[in-house]
Design a protein around this motif. Structure first.
Motif, short mmCIF file in Angstrom:
data_model
loop_
_atom_site.label_atom_id
_atom_site.label_comp_id
_atom_site.label_asym_id
_atom_site.label_seq_id
_atom_site.Cartn_x
_atom_site.Cartn_y
_atom_site.Cartn_z
N VAL A 53 0.56 -1.16 0.25
CA VAL A 53 -0.53 0.30 -0.55
C VAL A 53 0.53 1.00 -0.03
CG1 VAL A 53 -1.76 0.80 1.42
CG2 VAL A 53 -1.63 -0.96 1.26
N ALA A 54 1.87 0.97 0.79
CA ALA A 54 2.63 2.25 0.82
C ALA A 54 3.53 2.74 -0.66
CB ALA A 54 3.63 2.01 2.39
N GLY B 215 4.31 6.47 -5.28
CA GLY B 215 4.41 6.62 -6.42
C GLY B 215 3.19 7.38 -6.90
N ARG B 216 2.83 7.13 -6.17
CA ARG B 216 1.30 8.35 -6.70
C ARG B 216 1.70 10.22 -6.43
NH1 ARG B 216 -1.64 4.39 -4.97
NH2 ARG B 216 -3.29 3.90 -6.57
N ALA B 217 2.92 9.58 -5.21
CA ALA B 217 2.99 10.83 -4.68
C ALA B 217 4.23 11.60 -5.81
CB ALA B 217 3.53 10.84 -3.26
N LEU B 218 5.36 10.82 -6.45
CA LEU B 218 6.08 11.48 -7.23
C LEU B 218 6.28 11.15 -8.75
CD1 LEU B 218 8.87 8.21 -6.80
CD2 LEU B 218 9.09 10.65 -6.11
N GLY B 219 4.11 11.14 -8.61
CA GLY B 219 3.99 11.48 -10.09
C GLY B 219 3.13 10.30 -10.99
N GLY C 109 6.20 1.60 -16.59
CA GLY C 109 7.83 1.43 -16.34
C GLY C 109 7.61 0.43 -15.15
N GLU C 110 8.16 0.00 -14.93
CA GLU C 110 8.54 -1.40 -14.02
C GLU C 110 9.72 -1.40 -13.55
OE1 GLU C 110 6.60 -1.27 -18.03
OE2 GLU C 110 8.43 -2.10 -18.00
N ILE C 111 9.64 -1.87 -12.04
CA ILE C 111 10.72 -1.97 -11.22
C ILE C 111 10.67 -3.48 -10.59
CG2 ILE C 111 11.38 -1.69 -9.04
CD1 ILE C 111 10.16 0.44 -8.67
N TYR C 112 12.13 -4.46 -11.11
CA TYR C 112 12.13 -6.05 -10.84
C TYR C 112 12.30 -6.58 -9.28
CZ TYR C 112 11.08 -7.38 -15.53
OH TYR C 112 10.89 -8.11 -17.08
N THR C 113 11.65 -6.68 -8.35
CA THR C 113 12.23 -6.54 -7.25
C THR C 113 12.05 -8.82 -6.56
OG1 THR C 113 12.00 -5.90 -5.13
CG2 THR C 113 10.17 -6.27 -6.10
N ASN C 114 13.59 -8.83 -5.86
CA ASN C 114 13.01 -10.04 -5.32
C ASN C 114 11.73 -9.89 -3.45
OD1 ASN C 114 14.56 -7.31 -3.44
ND2 ASN C 114 15.04 -9.13 -2.22
N LEU C 115 11.02 -8.36 -3.51
CA LEU C 115 10.30 -8.08 -2.35
C LEU C 115 9.29 -9.77 -2.43
CD1 LEU C 115 10.80 -4.49 -1.35
CD2 LEU C 115 12.00 -6.79 -0.36
N PRO C 116 8.41 -10.12 -1.91
CA PRO C 116 7.61 -11.30 -2.31
C PRO C 116 6.61 -10.25 -1.66
CG PRO C 116 8.87 -12.30 -0.76
CD PRO C 116 9.29 -10.38 -0.56
N LEU C 117 5.82 -9.41 -2.57
CA LEU C 117 4.74 -8.27 -2.53
C LEU C 117 3.50 -8.94 -2.99
CD1 LEU C 117 6.15 -4.53 -3.61
CD2 LEU C 117 6.13 -5.55 -1.02
N PRO C 118 2.14 -9.00 -1.81
CA PRO C 118 1.55 -9.52 -2.37
C PRO C 118 0.87 -9.06 -3.88
CG PRO C 118 0.76 -8.11 -0.39
CD PRO C 118 1.92 -8.37 -0.52
N ILE C 119 -0.03 -9.72 -4.82
CA ILE C 119 0.02 -9.21 -5.84
C ILE C 119 -1.75 -8.54 -6.33
CG2 ILE C 119 1.79 -10.61 -6.84
CD1 ILE C 119 -0.53 -12.70 -7.94
N ASP C 120 -1.37 -7.62 -7.40
CA ASP C 120 -2.87 -6.98 -7.80
C ASP C 120 -3.66 -8.42 -9.12
OD1 ASP C 120 -3.05 -5.05 -6.41
OD2 ASP C 120 -1.08 -4.00 -7.13
N GLU C 121 -5.29 -7.85 -8.85
CA GLU C 121 -5.81 -8.90 -9.79
C GLU C 121 -5.89 -8.14 -10.89
OE1 GLU C 121 -7.82 -11.60 -9.78
OE2 GLU C 121 -7.19 -11.69 -7.73
N PRO C 122 -5.75 -8.81 -11.96
CA PRO C 122 -5.95 -7.88 -13.28
C PRO C 122 -6.80 -7.28 -14.60
CG PRO C 122 -5.02 -10.51 -13.41
CD PRO C 122 -5.61 -10.86 -11.87
N ALA C 123 -6.12 -7.24 -14.73
CA ALA C 123 -7.94 -6.61 -15.46
C ALA C 123 -8.42 -7.57 -16.27
CB ALA C 123 -6.81 -5.21 -16.35
N GLN D 148 13.47 2.34 -0.54
CA GLN D 148 15.06 1.39 0.46
C GLN D 148 15.35 2.40 1.94
OE1 GLN D 148 17.93 -0.55 -1.26
NE2 GLN D 148 17.69 -0.56 0.88
N SER D 149 15.30 3.83 1.66
CA SER D 149 15.10 4.40 2.81
C SER D 149 13.16 4.28 3.87
CB SER D 149 14.74 5.81 2.70
OG SER D 149 13.12 6.23 2.29
N GLU D 150 12.81 3.47 3.22
CA GLU D 150 11.64 2.83 4.83
C GLU D 150 11.44 1.71 5.01
OE1 GLU D 150 9.40 5.57 5.49
OE2 GLU D 150 9.98 6.88 4.17
#
Length: 359
Positions: free
Chosen positions: A13-14, A19-23, A182-196, A128-130
């Protein structure tokens, strides 16, 4: 629910909020499973529809298997950023005026590669900072924006940002299709969203309006016929049969988006870097053709157009002038380049003169 799972959910969620805060206009998360897209992509390559874009094939399955392109990748953070510039001249007006140069709306401002990469990097730095506040592995990542073997539309669709339209671009039900991915490839096992889900229905407007009939079937484009490919990716002579169909489109083509019903919901971008520069939304072909190489480099510095180079630019403008109304000014402009030192430019200029019965 474990603290680890809860923290990962909170982090997801964060990340979207940051991301939205960055535009970014939307942020979604998905896994690395692209099996369906892999078979479709391979079939497209086998048909030769990628043309001279050898990079579409040379990386093999790395394009469709993110964890092989970037080891340890478990999730892809997919983002979209609106680019439709405010106060740009109406596209239909430019397309209907054969004396003007039509430039794809995405290229009217600053090069999106730089803008997107900068924002993606800032998002990663924020994560990274958070990360100290979350129970996660050490953060590994790599950012992409149309810059590596990545199936960005398939990933964005899985991440819930929209669906793949019949023209193969991503469409968002609430925002249309005038946006970058754009994409960020990451090792973090985050919850995934539902496809459109897909909402093209029986509409085939994009297929019908394509000037060169490059959309050979729903969800399939033969790049070799596509005006964006012909004016940007193709580095050699444009096939004769497509030159009259290009009209005044000298960099890219937006027809399939201009006539898509979903783009009635599109919004202009709030990103100032995508504002129109150098009057490129309403510029005469003749004026573009008069630029020296230094003029081109100066005016196109920081633009996506800079990437095609001066000679390809002249080639494209020559085609546009060949399709323009016959006037003394057009003939004079072409004749000034009829003996151009570059054979490709010279050939297209001579073709244009033949079109005006001035061989």
């Amino acid at each position: 629910m474990s603290n680890s799972t809860k923290n990962l959910s909170d982090l997801s969620v964060a990340i979207k909020d940051w991301g939205r805060a960055l535009g970014f206009n939307d942020v979604g998360i998905t896994d690395t499973n692209l099996r369906t897209a892999e078979s479709q992509h391979q079939a497209w390559i086998e048909k030769g529809f990628h043309g001279d874009m050898d990079y579409m094939a040379k990386h093999g399955v790395k394009r469709t298997r993110p964890d092989e392109l970037v080891p340890n990748t478990q999730r892809i953070i997919s983002v979209r950023l609106d680019y439709l510039p405010p106060q740009a001249e109406n596209s239909d007006k430019i397309l209907q005026d054969s004396s003007k140069a039509f430039i794809s709306r995405y290229a009217l401002g600053r090069d999106y590669h730089k803008v997107m990469r900068n924002k993606l990097q800032k998002l990663c730095e924020k994560i990274q900072s958070e990360l100290q506040y979350y129970q996660t592995p050490a953060f590994e990542y790599r950012v992409f924006t149309d810059s590596a073997p990545v199936l960005e539309v398939a990933l964005a669709e899985k991440a819930g940002l929209g669906w793949r339209g019949k023209h193969t671009l991503l469409i968002n039900k609430n925002k249309g299709s005038w946006f970058f991915l754009g994409e960020i490839y990451t090792n973090l096992p985050l919850p995934i969203d539902e496809p459109a889900s897909n909402h093209c229905g029986s509409c085939s407007k994009c297929i019908e309006v394509c000037p060169t009939q490059a959309i050979t079937a729903p969800y399939e484009v033969d790049a070799r016929k596509c005006i964006s490919y012909l004016t940007i990716e193709l580095k050699t002579s444009i096939p004769l049969e497509y030159r009259p169909l290009i009209g005044n489109r000298v960099y890219g083509c937006d027809d399939c988006q201009l006539y898509c019903p979903w783009n009635k919901f599109a919004e202009v971008t709030k990103e100032t870097d995508f504002a129109v520069k150098h009057g490129l939304d309403d510029i005469r072909l003749i004026d573009c053709f008069q630029w020296s190489e230094d003029d081109f480099k100066t005016r196109m510095a920081g633009s996506a157009i800079y990437r095609i180079g001066y000679l390809q630019w002249l080639r494209n403008i020559a085609v546009g002038l060949g399709n323009a109304e016959t006037t003394p000014e057009v003939i004079q402009a072409l004749q000034r380049h009829v003996h151009h030192e570059n054979a490709m430019v010279q050939e297209h200029v001579r073709w244009a003169l033949i079109r005006h019965n001035r061989a």
